[in-house]
Scaffold this active site. Sequence first.
Site, PDB file in Angstrom:
ATOM      1  N   GLU A  40       1.337  -1.131  -0.222  1.00 21.23           N
ATOM      2  CA  GLU A  40       0.214   0.303  -0.775  1.00 21.23           C
ATOM      3  C   GLU A  40       0.296   1.000  -0.074  1.00 21.23           C
ATOM      4  OE1 GLU A  40      -2.046   0.731   4.426  1.00 21.23           O
ATOM      5  OE2 GLU A  40      -1.863  -1.109   3.839  1.00 21.23           O
ATOM      6  N   HIS A  43       3.739  -0.955  10.530  1.00 20.47           N
ATOM      7  CA  HIS A  43       3.127  -0.118   9.975  1.00 20.47           C
ATOM      8  C   HIS A  43       2.041  -0.025  11.300  1.00 20.47           C
ATOM      9  CE1 HIS A  43       0.681  -1.727   7.093  1.00 20.47           C
ATOM     10  NE2 HIS A  43       0.041  -0.570   7.164  1.00 20.47           N
ATOM     11  N   ARG A  71      -3.283  -7.055  12.990  1.00 14.75           N
ATOM     12  CA  ARG A  71      -3.107  -6.372  14.219  1.00 14.75           C
ATOM     13  C   ARG A  71      -2.384  -6.782  15.951  1.00 14.75           C
ATOM     14  NH1 ARG A  71      -7.884  -6.515  11.814  1.00 14.75           N
ATOM     15  NH2 ARG A  71      -8.727  -4.791  10.200  1.00 14.75           N
TER      16      ARG A  71
END
Length: 392
Positions: A107, A245, A264
């Site tokens: 991304e 990130h 996550r």
Amino acid sequence: MAAQRVFPLSCVVQQYAWGKMGSNSEVARLLASSDPLARISEDKPYAELWMGTHPRGDAKILDSHISQKTLGQWIAENQDCLGSKELAEKLHLQAPQHYPDANHKPEIAIALTSFQGLCGFRPVEEIVTFLTKVPEFQFLIGDNATTQLKQSVSHDSQAVASALQSCFSHLMKSEKKVVVEQLNLLVKRISQQVAAENMEDICGELLLQLHQQYPGDVGCFAIYFLNLLTLKPGEAMFLEANVPHAYLKGDCVECMACSDNTVRAGLTSKFIDVPTLCEMLSYTPSSSKDRLFSPKLSQEDPYLSLYDPPVPDFTVMKMEVPGSVTEYKILTLDSASILLMVQGTVTARTPTAQAIIPLQRGGVLFIGANESVSLELTVPEDLLIFRACCLL
């Protein structure tokens, strides 16, 4: 009459808990500007505006002449609009390994405002410095993992990656009670010292902000592992698959490969999967400046900048057109694209459309492959436009 291949879209807003509230959110402001019937709830968060065909956010087509209701339905019946067969074959030949990989989710984030985020592992020397200056951080990592990381500096990249993984895993798998204790100690120490001395060398202000938002969260310590980037408007960070990130504050235009696999481990209210994250991450350290992704100026259009990352999945174009220009011709591409108006008011004209298409701030336009589109400025103000596409 040829099928209409250029049309406006109404896109789905995601109201995740971390979004800004009501009209404080750029997402809400874009929505309100593009849709006069939209009602913004000041007590609800507005996190993301999704443009595409994702099942949880398939964009609606705003053209009564088109029988399909959503972009996903239209593309299913008009697949030639995405590009030629030769283009598809070229895509497969160039990078077939990307498409069977379920974890592939590169991304790019392009800042609209001042934007702060964590991205990729810091150089080992920086992490070792934090281990020395932040005893609470070192306590959670442990003496053995700390020593391994310090010694890895004089070894090869594989030894560094192994040591980094060991340290990061020790932190992320720490007992919750111990994390809370050490975090509270650190917060207390920073709070007492912040008035007396500069705590920037241990990211004191950021630590306090994150702890206030996510009290007791192990992710607060991640600032000592990951590069902290502050982007100016127009600057970008590119994230390869499996690069850790976190976006902290600010507004951005984000483009990514079509994947729902987000793993996550902290700074979130969503599902957390620490073992999977620790196993899958890329443990390659790099400096913060190496994480910045610079655009290239187009050779064909003086108002166009290209954010073209080293993956075949997507390219983002940024168009900054001065208000003195009365008409702007959009570059014709051999792939489909989606265009977002961030600033400006125009009417779009194309040979296949039955009428002109008015677009203003927050407006979204789908453009089929090889379609010719020109924008006529209806208000003499500068345009800021982003366009997602696929270039090969």
